[in-house]
Every structure is written in C-alpha cells, then in structure tokens.
Design a protein around this motif. Structure first.
Motif, PDB file in Angstrom:
ATOM      1  N   VAL A 137      -3.210  -8.703  -5.317  1.00  0.00           N
ATOM      2  CA  VAL A 137      -2.076  -8.235  -4.530  1.00  0.00           C
ATOM      3  C   VAL A 137      -1.643  -6.835  -4.934  1.00  0.00           C
ATOM      4  N   GLU A 138      -1.078  -6.119  -3.981  1.00  0.00           N
ATOM      5  CA  GLU A 138      -0.546  -4.779  -4.219  1.00  0.00           C
ATOM      6  C   GLU A 138       0.873  -4.716  -3.653  1.00  0.00           C
ATOM      7  N   VAL A 139       1.717  -3.851  -4.225  1.00  0.00           N
ATOM      8  CA  VAL A 139       3.050  -3.642  -3.671  1.00  0.00           C
ATOM      9  C   VAL A 139       3.060  -2.279  -2.986  1.00  0.00           C
ATOM     10  N   ASP A 140       3.568  -2.232  -1.772  1.00  0.00           N
ATOM     11  CA  ASP A 140       3.702  -0.961  -1.055  1.00  0.00           C
ATOM     12  C   ASP A 140       5.193  -0.647  -0.938  1.00  0.00           C
ATOM     13  N   ASP A 141       5.664   0.247  -1.817  1.00  0.00           N
ATOM     14  CA  ASP A 141       7.095   0.580  -1.796  1.00  0.00           C
ATOM     15  C   ASP A 141       7.320   2.043  -1.391  1.00  0.00           C
ATOM     16  N   ARG A 142       6.396   2.574  -0.590  1.00  0.00           N
ATOM     17  CA  ARG A 142       6.499   3.980  -0.149  1.00  0.00           C
ATOM     18  C   ARG A 142       7.497   4.088   1.010  1.00  0.00           C
ATOM     19  N   VAL A 143       8.746   3.792   0.711  1.00  0.00           N
ATOM     20  CA  VAL A 143       9.744   3.729   1.802  1.00  0.00           C
ATOM     21  C   VAL A 143      10.015   5.072   2.451  1.00  0.00           C
ATOM     22  N   ASP A 144       9.549   6.164   1.823  1.00  0.00           N
ATOM     23  CA  ASP A 144       9.750   7.463   2.472  1.00  0.00           C
ATOM     24  C   ASP A 144       8.713   7.712   3.567  1.00  0.00           C
ATOM     25  N   THR A 145       7.734   6.808   3.696  1.00  0.00           N
ATOM     26  CA  THR A 145       6.804   6.878   4.830  1.00  0.00           C
ATOM     27  C   THR A 145       7.243   5.792   5.816  1.00  0.00           C
ATOM     28  N   GLY A 146       7.164   6.086   7.097  1.00  0.00           N
ATOM     29  CA  GLY A 146       7.632   5.148   8.113  1.00  0.00           C
ATOM     30  C   GLY A 146       6.977   3.774   7.996  1.00  0.00           C
ATOM     31  N   PHE A 147       7.724   2.729   8.286  1.00  0.00           N
ATOM     32  CA  PHE A 147       7.221   1.370   8.175  1.00  0.00           C
ATOM     33  C   PHE A 147       6.051   1.123   9.121  1.00  0.00           C
ATOM     34  N   GLY A 148       6.201   1.568  10.369  1.00  0.00           N
ATOM     35  CA  GLY A 148       5.157   1.341  11.367  1.00  0.00           C
ATOM     36  C   GLY A 148       3.831   1.959  10.956  1.00  0.00           C
ATOM     37  N   ARG A 149       3.919   3.172  10.429  1.00  0.00           N
ATOM     38  CA  ARG A 149       2.713   3.871  10.021  1.00  0.00           C
ATOM     39  C   ARG A 149       2.015   3.131   8.888  1.00  0.00           C
ATOM     40  N   ARG A 150       2.819   2.612   7.963  1.00  0.00           N
ATOM     41  CA  ARG A 150       2.219   1.878   6.844  1.00  0.00           C
ATOM     42  C   ARG A 150       1.602   0.567   7.319  1.00  0.00           C
ATOM     43  N   ALA A 151       2.280  -0.116   8.243  1.00  0.00           N
ATOM     44  CA  ALA A 151       1.765  -1.391   8.751  1.00  0.00           C
ATOM     45  C   ALA A 151       0.417  -1.185   9.447  1.00  0.00           C
ATOM     46  N   VAL A 152       0.336  -0.136  10.270  1.00  0.00           N
ATOM     47  CA  VAL A 152      -0.919   0.181  10.960  1.00  0.00           C
ATOM     48  C   VAL A 152      -2.019   0.474   9.934  1.00  0.00           C
ATOM     49  N   ASP A 153      -1.638   1.156   8.863  1.00  0.00           N
ATOM     50  CA  ASP A 153      -2.598   1.512   7.828  1.00  0.00           C
ATOM     51  C   ASP A 153      -3.175   0.262   7.149  1.00  0.00           C
ATOM     52  N   TRP A 154      -2.324  -0.708   6.833  1.00  0.00           N
ATOM     53  CA  TRP A 154      -2.818  -1.935   6.193  1.00  0.00           C
ATOM     54  C   TRP A 154      -3.679  -2.744   7.152  1.00  0.00           C
ATOM     55  N   GLU A 155      -3.354  -2.651   8.433  1.00  0.00           N
ATOM     56  CA  GLU A 155      -4.162  -3.320   9.443  1.00  0.00           C
ATOM     57  C   GLU A 155      -5.547  -2.670   9.505  1.00  0.00           C
ATOM     58  N   LEU A 156      -5.558  -1.331   9.550  1.00  0.00           N
ATOM     59  CA  LEU A 156      -6.804  -0.563   9.518  1.00  0.00           C
ATOM     60  C   LEU A 156      -7.662  -0.943   8.330  1.00  0.00           C
ATOM     61  N   LYS A 157      -7.013  -1.140   7.191  1.00  0.00           N
ATOM     62  CA  LYS A 157      -7.736  -1.428   5.957  1.00  0.00           C
ATOM     63  C   LYS A 157      -8.142  -2.892   5.855  1.00  0.00           C
ATOM     64  N   GLY A 158      -7.698  -3.696   6.813  1.00  0.00           N
ATOM     65  CA  GLY A 158      -8.197  -5.072   6.891  1.00  0.00           C
ATOM     66  C   GLY A 158      -7.690  -6.023   5.830  1.00  0.00           C
ATOM     67  N   VAL A 159      -6.589  -5.670   5.169  1.00  0.00           N
ATOM     68  CA  VAL A 159      -6.041  -6.560   4.145  1.00  0.00           C
ATOM     69  C   VAL A 159      -5.602  -7.866   4.827  1.00  0.00           C
ATOM     70  N   PRO A 160      -6.096  -9.025   4.349  1.00  0.00           N
ATOM     71  CA  PRO A 160      -5.877 -10.285   5.067  1.00  0.00           C
ATOM     72  C   PRO A 160      -4.408 -10.640   5.305  1.00  0.00           C
ATOM     73  N   VAL A 161      -3.543 -10.444   4.306  1.00  0.00           N
ATOM     74  CA  VAL A 161      -2.151 -10.850   4.497  1.00  0.00           C
ATOM     75  C   VAL A 161      -1.187  -9.731   4.121  1.00  0.00           C
ATOM     76  N   ARG A 162      -0.199  -9.533   4.992  1.00  0.00           N
ATOM     77  CA  ARG A 162       0.855  -8.547   4.771  1.00  0.00           C
ATOM     78  C   ARG A 162       2.143  -9.333   4.658  1.00  0.00           C
ATOM     79  N   ILE A 163       2.914  -9.093   3.598  1.00  0.00           N
ATOM     80  CA  ILE A 163       4.191  -9.780   3.436  1.00  0.00           C
ATOM     81  C   ILE A 163       5.280  -8.721   3.510  1.00  0.00           C
ATOM     82  N   GLU A 164       6.094  -8.785   4.573  1.00  0.00           N
ATOM     83  CA  GLU A 164       7.107  -7.761   4.786  1.00  0.00           C
ATOM     84  C   GLU A 164       8.457  -8.251   4.277  1.00  0.00           C
TER      85      GLU A 164
END
Ligand SMILES: [Zn+2]
Ligand SMILES: [Zn+2]
Lengths: 444, 444
Positions: A318-345
């Motif tokens: 697991v990894e923590v993504d706490d880059r709150v200075d980057t937009g949430f939508g952009r980060r979500a799309v990025d994790w989708e692109l990277k194919g990570v099986p589960v995202r916990i928001e």
C-alpha cells in the motif's frame, strides 16, 4: 473529463504508446530501439523477476553470471546458430584505446559461452543434470522496435541445462514450459496462455524443438511470453560437452535453453489494459492499494497513515497519496492510469462519518465502507480481482479463437483473433501460404 | 592432509586465486579481464544485492533501468568526465550488419545518460528530490584485472539523484555513505569499514567531493567497497537539469551519484578468509549450515532431513549433503573451503547415541550435541559467529593502523598496513611523494 489515452478500438498500438508514457512506464532511449524503464515500470519487472526466480530455483536451477562480450569465433561453432543471429549482432571493435585483434559480440543470447564452460564443468554423470540460469541484458538489433515487446536491448533470464539423456532433457524443457512459465503467466500475470510447440520454420536457431507459451492481447494478436528449447546434441557436439557414464564410457550430452524477457511486461499491459489505462493483477502490482487523502482536514492524514499501516499488516502493498496541493480528480485519474487495483479515498467528511470510499479498478465499483472493515475487504478484493482479470482474459481469448478447417478460413479468422486448425491441413506448404497473408503458425 | 590452498603468508594473491577456483566462486572469462561468476559465488552476490537493495529503498530511492549503449557524444558534454574514462571505453562501431553513423560506448557508468533523462523528468521543485538507482553491468577496459576486485565487466548498482540545494545533495550523499554502505559493510559483511573523503587527486571524474568506505584485507591492503559522490552542479549544467522553484524562478539543480560493485565479494573473501578457505559471515552466507550424512546407515538420511527441516523452521539457511559415495574427508574439506559457518555431522553411531557432531568454521570448535538441542544451538551460533568475524577483522585492522607524523614514517608503516597521518603534514605535495612509493591516500 477528456480521454487521456487514444481509445483501444481507434488505434491499439497508439493506445499502447500512450499508456507507456502516461503511466510513466518507459521512455524511448537515445539509441533507436532502446528504452529507459522508469520506476513504475521497473517495479513491475522486479515483481515478475521475484516470482519467476522463485519458480526457477524451485525446479533446481542455480543462478550464474557470464560475460556480456563473446568472441565472434564462439558463435561460428554452431552453424545454424550464427546464421540465425548474424544480422542482429552489435559488435565491439575498439576497446582500451585501440582496435581489438578479434571483434567481440554483445551477447544476443548466451548458448555459446555457456557451452564453452559447461564442457569444462561436466566431467562425469555425477555432474548431471547441470541446471543453470542467468539474469542479464542482451542486444539484438531490431528493425521494427516496440517498447518492451521488441527492443534492441532487453532484460531477460536465460536458462541453460545439460542432461545425460534425450528423455531427461525433453522432460526438463517441458517442466520449464509448464511448471515455470505457464504457471507464472496464469497464476501471477493472470494471462491464460496456450503452451505448445513451434513449427520447424519458427524454431530457435540450433534447436530440435522449440516450445512456447503464448498469450492473446486485446487486439486479438498473439504475444510469445516464454520459450523453452530442446537443443538435442547440436550444442553439445559443437562445444564438446561430454561425460563419463556409470560404465566409464564417454557420452555426448543433451542440452536445453529457455528464456523469458521484459516482453512479459508488454504482454501484461496489452492483455489487461483498458481505455482508462493499466489494470494490474494484484499479485504483480507493486502497489496494490493507495490510500488517498481526498482533501486536507483535521486528522485526515493521520487516519490515512493508520489505515495504510493496517493494510500493510494485512499483507497488502500500500501507498499513501497525500499530495493535497494537486487536484483530487487529476490524482484519481493518475491512479486509474497506473492500474492500482484498489483506491481508498478519505476526506474530512468520510472521517467524520467513520467511513471511506473504496474504488475498485477492475470491477469498477465504488462503495462507502466503515473504516474498521476496509482492511479486511481490501485483502479479500486482491483474490477476487486476480480471478476476475484471469476470467475476463480467458473469455476474450476463447471468443476470438475460431475452429477452422481450411487455409482460407484461417486467413479470415486471423483478422479478428486466432484460428485453430488441424496441422495436417496446414503443413509446411500451408505455413508458407499463411505467411503471405502475414499470419504465423504460433503454436502446435 | 595436504594443504589445498597456497598459505596466505606465502603468497596472498595466489591464495586468493586458489580460493576462487577451489571454492568454485569464479572462472576467468574468454575475454581478458572478464569473469564467469559460478553458482556459489553468485548466491553470495544475490544475498549482498538483497541486503543493499533493501537499504537503498529504505532511504527512498527507486530502481530504474537505462540502456547499456550510450552515444559517444553524451560523454563529451562533461569535460572532466570524458577525460577520466576515455582510455577505459569499449566501443560498438558495427550493428545490424552495418557501420553505425555514431559510435556507441558501452556504459562505464551512467551519469551522462541519467543526466539527459533527469533533465526531462525534473521540471519543478515538486519533482525533487529525484532519487534513482540502477542494478546493471558496466565495462571499463582493465590493464591489470583481478577477479571481483578489478574486472573489465562488473556488476554493480549506481545511484543518481537530483536535489534542489547543495545542502540537500551533500546530506543525501552522506546518508548513502553511512546508512546504506557503511551499515551494509559492518552489519552484514562484518567488515569494519573506515568512511571518509578522497583527496582531490583521487576524486571521481566530474565530482566535487568523493567519499568512500574502505576495508582492510588480511594482507594489510585497503579495498574500496563503495563510493558516494557529490557532483555539485557540474552534471546539472552539462545536461541542463533545472527546475522552477516555489517562486517560479529557474534554478540549476545539484546531483549526486554512488555505487557499490561485485568488488565487495572480493573484499569479503580477502577480509575474512584463512588458509583453509572462505569464512562467511552468517548474514551473507547463502548456506549457513550443512547437515552431512557422514556414512549411510539405517535411518541416517531421514534423520538428516528431519534435522534440516527443523533448522529451516528456526530460520537457518541449510543444505543436506548425502553424497555418501564421495569420501567424508573430502566433503568436509570442501565445506570448509566454502566457508559454511556450521557443519553438522551425522552417522549411524551418532544416531544410535541420539547426538550429532557440530563443527564451527569460525571458532573451530567441534562438539557432540544431543539431537534435540542442535537447532537452537545452531541458530544461536549465527549471531556469535557474525560478531566474532567482525571483532577479529576489527582487531586485525587496528593492529595494523600506525599513527605516524611524517611522510617517511608513512612509507614504513604502509609496508605492513595503513598509516594514519594528519593531512596537514601530507598535503597535495606529500600525496605525490607517497605515490612514488606506491602509496595512495585512501581516505581523509
Ligand atoms: Zn504440454
Ligand atoms: Zn561521516
């Protein structure tokens, strides 16, 4: 939101290039046909390596390392072998500030140099079988390179073994095909491979039998993910690999070789990826879950870290993504692109409600869950998603295999996928005909 | 029994060659200066790699893979760098069946190609620090090769990092030196290294500060086991690695590089080995204990396997040696040569008495022990032996470091070991004088 990638249906090769760039898997190298494997891509390769290496060791092979540079004369000892490789070789002519007496070839594969040393190490039947493997880079000059699938330099493992009898060599080559390669592809990469033999025409240079595991990519094309060769006594004769048997009679040995490369990474992407990017089977994902701090707020980062620690304890990478200075939508799309099986928001509102939003990349579901149950449900999701990707790839493959009875039907079926046809109908002549339509006989 | 190895006191370099051959660690390669790493040697390298890789990841670096072949023009961008490497380069002039337009250099190290890509990947202060590492083979043409210590091709890891400030780069280079390299050497390899700075003369080509960890071999000579370089802004300027800071001002970045190679294996052998062969610190030993079936007999092989399973369960890396058709004495000498920390001998008589003979390679003790207590005593021996080797190497080193006050005294002391002398006394002129006596200033 605008599509980040070219849709697969529009242009599959372009979709592939887009994924490589956007998911930060690889860049083109400065020399044509070479590539730079970026951290996210390399982490996948490390997972594959670890799983493959464990299986290779489990069948008794031991790792070694042979030199990169091979005297040109070595390649000439086995006639078919040198013929098979000469147009692909990269040659060192100068070193240490002067011209070399004998040019050195950068290994395109290492049968010849292994042969030279295995001949020294094998003296008696007690030394057999000799089961060696090497993790290395090799160079084959490519005219039509594609990242991971076909590159001028690639990373791979190459196994080389020596046996006392033809039957032992044949059995070992099959063990590698089934227990090592097919098992890795199906149980880790979630790719339903078809193991089988290559035609005489498609054999490895110097082999008497080449076997392969092939996967089907989402465009219906085949990708060869590992090969296992019986080399008969061709290399043993060329390199004088002989041994004294139990009756002190000198015998010529039997050898095999087998390899799987960074091409597996290309296959993985093309078998499972969709229009939103990669979809990684959990067993090969370097990051299986990401805990996203959706928005900063009292205690949110702490709660995210605590949740990540809980997941880690449950065996989830697991990894923590706490880059709150980057937009949430952009980060979500990025994790989708990277194919990570589960995202916990997790945001301030979730935290207040004692819950988190769990988004599954593979099933596409999005559910709110009590924080206390997130860790156990994510751990369970790993097995479900692994099975789901395998089932989906299997269905896709089976839908695209057509049973046909003639060469003409084969040509038609191959436009959309694979054709299954009795070899008696094809034969070597049929193979030539199919080749004229750009179709190869992949596997018998 | 006749000595298998040349005694260290007679001829240390020859003892080293003997150990490499007899313990089956490595063979010379077909091209001068290259080597073949055999299974027993490679298993040690894999252990070192795993321990080093874990430490590199722990400080936040991520693994990548860059191409083997570098356009010659890249090396010329940083003047000192090309000058430092040109006599050592191997050059590819032909590939794919024809002469290349631009010759390609086999990487002697990858600062230049990393520089080219890091410049693309670093745009903003948010991208910093960029901490990358690569496991790879490199080639430097060697005039006086010695297996593992100095070979034309070697395996290593090379780290390359980009930082926003000089202070960050300097701190990171020190973290690598202390938390990664010195920690690996002391806690895993049991080598009491001395970390320090190189003189200006001994610096890496293009560096503004080179730091090193050095060990002392049993002949009193130093071996450099890892280096960490601050590259200042030299490479950042040559490759245009710049970033926008928080105020959107363009700044030139600061870079570091650091590496450790298969040379560590040579160091390990030369720091701990004795006249009977290798002595391996348990933490790096691929095989920590071997259960030897001394003689065949009712139930002995079964008892040996059961004992091995018990040891494995206790976390010991163990092997069973049941080659009873080979003489017991020959096998015992072989395990001694290979430096396996503990040998457990089991024969029909031991089994009848419910005991086994436990032989320790490092302390040299040989005791009969009840079978039931063997596993726990062997597990305890691992820690004791690790500490014992470290203590012995530390004593040997300290006995051979002489505090001196003049250049003349340095020359004398260096015949037997290391001289510690105030740098104020030496200076750059003194360094030149010492060089005339074949002495290098290793570490400040
Ligand atoms: Zn089969
Ligand atoms: Zn320090």
């Amino acid at each position: 939101m605008a599509a980040v990638l070219t849709p697969q249906a529009d242009d599959f090769p372009r979709w592939y290039q887009d994924v490589l760039a956007k998911a930060e898997l690889a860049d083109n190298g400065p020399v044509r046909g070479t590539m730079v494997i970026r951290p996210y891509g390399y982490a996948l390769w490390e997972r594959m390596q670890a799983e493959l290496d464990a299986r290779i060791k489990a069948v008794g092979a031991r790792n070694v390392y042979f030199p990169l540079l091979i005297p040109e004369s070595y390649l000439q000892r086995e006639a078919e072998h040198v013929e098979g490789f000469s147009p692909e070789l990269a040659v060192v002519t100068h070193a240490g500030g002067k011209q070399l007496d004998e040019p050195l070839v950068i290994r395109p594969t290492s049968e010849t140099i292994f042969g030279e040393y295995m001949a020294k190490w094998v003296q008696s039947y007690r030394d057999l079988p000799l089961l060696l493997n090497q993790w290395a880079n090799v160079v084959r000059w490519e005219l039509r390179p594609r990242p991971f699938l076909r590159t001028t330099e690639f990373l791979w493992q190459e196994g080389h073994t020596v046996h006392a009898t033809e039957a032992d060599a044949a059995a070992f080559a099959r063990t590698i095909l089934h227990d090592v390669y097919a098992d890795l592809m199906t149980s880790v990469l979630a790719i339903p491979v078809v193991p089988g033999r290559k035609t005489v025409h498609e054999r490895f240079a110097g082999a008497v039998n080449t076997m392969t595991v092939e996967g089907m990519m989402r465009d219906g094309k085949a990708v060869q993910l590992g090969t296992s060769h019986e080399l008969g006594q061709n290399f043993a004769r060329a390199f004088d690999i002989t041994f004294l048997d139990a009756e002190s009679q000198r015998q010529t040995a039997w050898t095999t070789s087998w390899g799987a490369a960074t091409r597996m990474l290309g296959g993985l992407i093309m078998v499972h990826g969709d229009d939103a990017g990669l979809r990684l089977p959990p067993r090969v994902a370097a990051t299986q879950a990401v805990v996203m701090v959706a928005k900063a707020g009292e205690g949110v980062v702490e709660a995210a870290s605590a949740l990540a620690a809980e997941l880690r304890a449950a065996g989830v990478r697991v990894e923590v993504d706490d880059r709150v200075d980057t937009g949430f939508g952009r980060r979500a799309v990025d994790w989708e692109l990277k194919g990570v099986p589960v995202r916990i928001e997790l945001g301030p509102r979730d935290l207040a409600a004692g819950s988190a939003t769990v988004v599954r990349r593979i099933g596409g579901t999005k559910t709110s869950q009590p924080l206390a149950s997130v860790a156990s449900s994510v751990a369970a999701a790993m097995d479900e998603d692994q099975a789901a990707l395998f089932a989906e790839a299997t269905k896709l493959r089976d839908d695209r295999i057509a049973d046909v009875a003639s060469i003409d039907e084969s040509v038609e079926a191959s436009a959309a996928g694979w054709a299954r046809i009795p070899w008696a109908v094809v034969g070597t002549e049929g193979e030539t005909l199919l080749a004229q339509s750009g179709i190869t006989v992949r596997c018998l």
